[in-house]
Design a protein around this motif. Sequence first.
Motif, PDB file in Angstrom:
ATOM      1  N   THR A  25     -19.125  18.205 -14.216  1.00 60.16           N
ATOM      2  CA  THR A  25     -20.247  18.355 -13.286  1.00 60.16           C
ATOM      3  C   THR A  25     -20.230  17.300 -12.180  1.00 60.16           C
ATOM      4  OG1 THR A  25     -21.651  17.052 -14.759  1.00 60.16           O
ATOM      5  CG2 THR A  25     -21.732  19.453 -14.982  1.00 60.16           C
ATOM      6  N   SER A  77     -20.924  24.788 -16.233  1.00 58.49           N
ATOM      7  CA  SER A  77     -21.857  25.256 -15.213  1.00 58.49           C
ATOM      8  C   SER A  77     -21.255  26.394 -14.385  1.00 58.49           C
ATOM      9  CB  SER A  77     -22.238  24.090 -14.299  1.00 58.49           C
ATOM     10  OG  SER A  77     -21.083  23.528 -13.721  1.00 58.49           O
ATOM     11  N   ALA A  78     -22.136  27.239 -13.867  1.00 54.85           N
ATOM     12  CA  ALA A  78     -21.711  28.376 -13.048  1.00 54.85           C
ATOM     13  C   ALA A  78     -21.777  27.993 -11.573  1.00 54.85           C
ATOM     14  CB  ALA A  78     -22.581  29.587 -13.333  1.00 54.85           C
ATOM     15  N   ASP A  79     -21.033  26.952 -11.223  1.00 52.53           N
ATOM     16  CA  ASP A  79     -20.942  26.516  -9.838  1.00 52.53           C
ATOM     17  C   ASP A  79     -19.468  26.303  -9.499  1.00 52.53           C
ATOM     18  OD1 ASP A  79     -20.440  24.262 -11.325  1.00 52.53           O
ATOM     19  OD2 ASP A  79     -21.913  22.987 -10.329  1.00 52.53           O
ATOM     20  N   THR A  80     -19.196  25.697  -8.367  1.00 53.63           N
ATOM     21  CA  THR A  80     -17.817  25.505  -7.937  1.00 53.63           C
ATOM     22  C   THR A  80     -17.021  24.690  -8.944  1.00 53.63           C
ATOM     23  OG1 THR A  80     -18.566  25.587  -5.646  1.00 53.63           O
ATOM     24  CG2 THR A  80     -16.379  24.679  -6.042  1.00 53.63           C
ATOM     25  N   ASN A  81     -17.605  23.615  -9.448  1.00 51.96           N
ATOM     26  CA  ASN A  81     -16.897  22.773 -10.416  1.00 51.96           C
ATOM     27  C   ASN A  81     -16.593  23.531 -11.704  1.00 51.96           C
ATOM     28  OD1 ASN A  81     -17.044  20.743  -8.587  1.00 51.96           O
ATOM     29  ND2 ASN A  81     -18.435  19.450  -9.759  1.00 51.96           N
ATOM     30  N   TYR A  83     -16.192  26.813 -12.054  1.00 49.30           N
ATOM     31  CA  TYR A  83     -15.135  27.800 -11.802  1.00 49.30           C
ATOM     32  C   TYR A  83     -13.779  27.139 -11.591  1.00 49.30           C
ATOM     33  CZ  TYR A  83     -18.748  31.335 -11.632  1.00 49.30           C
ATOM     34  OH  TYR A  83     -19.772  32.170 -11.965  1.00 49.30           O
TER      35      TYR A  83
END
Length: 117
Positions: A25, A77-81, A83
């Motif tokens: 994160t 997490s479902a964010d850029t990091n 993915y």
Amino acid sequence: MKPVVAVGLLLGGAVVGLAAVALHTIWWGLLLGALATAATVYALPAGWWLRASFGVGWAALVGYLSVPRPEGDYVISADTNGYLLLGLAVAVLVVSLATLPRPTSRRADTGNGPSAS
């Protein structure tokens, strides 16, 4: 001795994967996890007992932690990091398995067959 080394690298890959998931994160944590993983995969010689066992352990733990928990939340997490971490897991698994040495024939070449010239 090879199975012991393989199990050790499988567990080592899982530990490095857990550290990468724990720090993904934060931008520098994701970078640190990616660099540590890439350096280890690059440094280990290709083979089932070495690079492949590390890569499978790493990708398996990241894949396991990507599944939603019973409470409905996610560890990754479902964010850029998140993915990027999942993409790295796929890349580690592909590189670990794609660089396996080619199987060799157990038959001795007698030299009586047709020439490939």
